[in-house]
Design an enzyme around this catalytic site. Sequence first.
Site, PDB file in Angstrom:
ATOM      1  N   GLU A  29      -5.560  38.489 -13.864  1.00  0.00           N
ATOM      2  CA  GLU A  29      -6.317  37.259 -14.092  1.00  0.00           C
ATOM      3  C   GLU A  29      -7.695  37.611 -14.628  1.00  0.00           C
ATOM      4  OE1 GLU A  29      -8.274  33.813 -11.242  1.00  0.00           O
ATOM      5  OE2 GLU A  29      -6.288  34.573 -10.734  1.00  0.00           O
ATOM      6  N   ARG A  89      -4.743  28.933 -15.135  1.00  0.00           N
ATOM      7  CA  ARG A  89      -5.746  29.934 -15.500  1.00  0.00           C
ATOM      8  C   ARG A  89      -5.854  30.123 -17.014  1.00  0.00           C
ATOM      9  NH1 ARG A  89      -5.837  28.757 -11.031  1.00  0.00           N
ATOM     10  NH2 ARG A  89      -5.992  30.050  -9.179  1.00  0.00           N
ATOM     11  N   SER A  97      -9.456  37.285  -6.835  1.00  0.00           N
ATOM     12  CA  SER A  97      -8.049  37.536  -7.145  1.00  0.00           C
ATOM     13  C   SER A  97      -7.932  38.273  -8.473  1.00  0.00           C
ATOM     14  CB  SER A  97      -7.278  36.219  -7.211  1.00  0.00           C
ATOM     15  OG  SER A  97      -7.324  35.557  -5.972  1.00  0.00           O
TER      16      SER A  97
END
Length: 341
Positions: free
Chosen positions: A331, A160, A235
């Site tokens: 995230e 990520r 998420s």
Amino acid sequence: MKDLKDYSLLKHNTFGIDVRCSRFLEFATVEEAQQVARELQRESAQFLIIGGGSNLLLTQDFEGTVVHSEIKGMSHDGNGRLCCGSGEQWDDVVAYCVSNNLYGAENLSLIPGDVGASAVQNIGAYGAEVKDLIESIEAVEIATAKVVTINVADCRYAYRMSRFKDEWKNSYLITAVTYKLKTGRFEPKKEYGNIDSELQRQGIHNPTAEQLRQTVIGIRRQKLPDPDVEGNAGSFFMNPVVDKEKYESLASQYPGIPHYTLSDGKEKIPAGWMIDRCGWKGRSLGRAGVHDKQALVLVNRGGATGSEIVALSDAIRKDVFEKFGIEIYPEVNILPQPQNT
């Protein structure tokens, strides 16, 4: 090129937060991107580059300029190379790949967001990451308004993460991404998560790319809420990576703890599992809540502000750390960035 003042960002973030920006610039061609770069050079105000807003949490009005790509178009060369405009929807790219016998993106089906954001965020799911598909990125350098081509190796992709999120932040306007897909015989990647068990349930032993894509879509729809019904950014937290010693300590306390062994010997622990064990799944804090089917997803129950969602995130992080001794980090890109993340 669109150039709008006092613009609502409600339709540009999947959390459904109604905040405004002072100015909104949108480019639909490379030449317009160069024009936007020149505008940003002249401005003293801060600016924010966004994609589909599916990885964004805005906590207040943005006193600056928001920039968005609307560049469309997809073309492939017959040898697996697929060039996509940065404003294309990522899932449309996956659908195009599958229908044109270009393989490797199936496990990334139904991930929201734009092509440009896929290269910034290094999106991933079910054992696949987009960094393994990207060959090069075309962009306009904001400081010079010049068109440049960036090789994937220079992006320093990690989980990520990319240089676009770090040292290159606000340095480029991505205009196109070229992916290198596999051709010929399809080799499904079905070992991650419950893909294989779901395929078995359907009686499918050797799935086609389309069957694998539809299975992934089905799994995601079962787990993740529709942002048009309940605002969310998928998420919310990254899965933490711990060393072997920490994992073994946790495994002795929590037999059967899920984990994924990485190539460097470290262990990735599902953040959703820890959040669930802390009792947060399905709970709410004011108008912000945790999805009842996937604890990794925070949702806008209706009318929540960005600050309310941050407060819920902070409470969850505190509980996870107290119970497991592990820090979990968002995230999602929170703006402005909270001091404690």
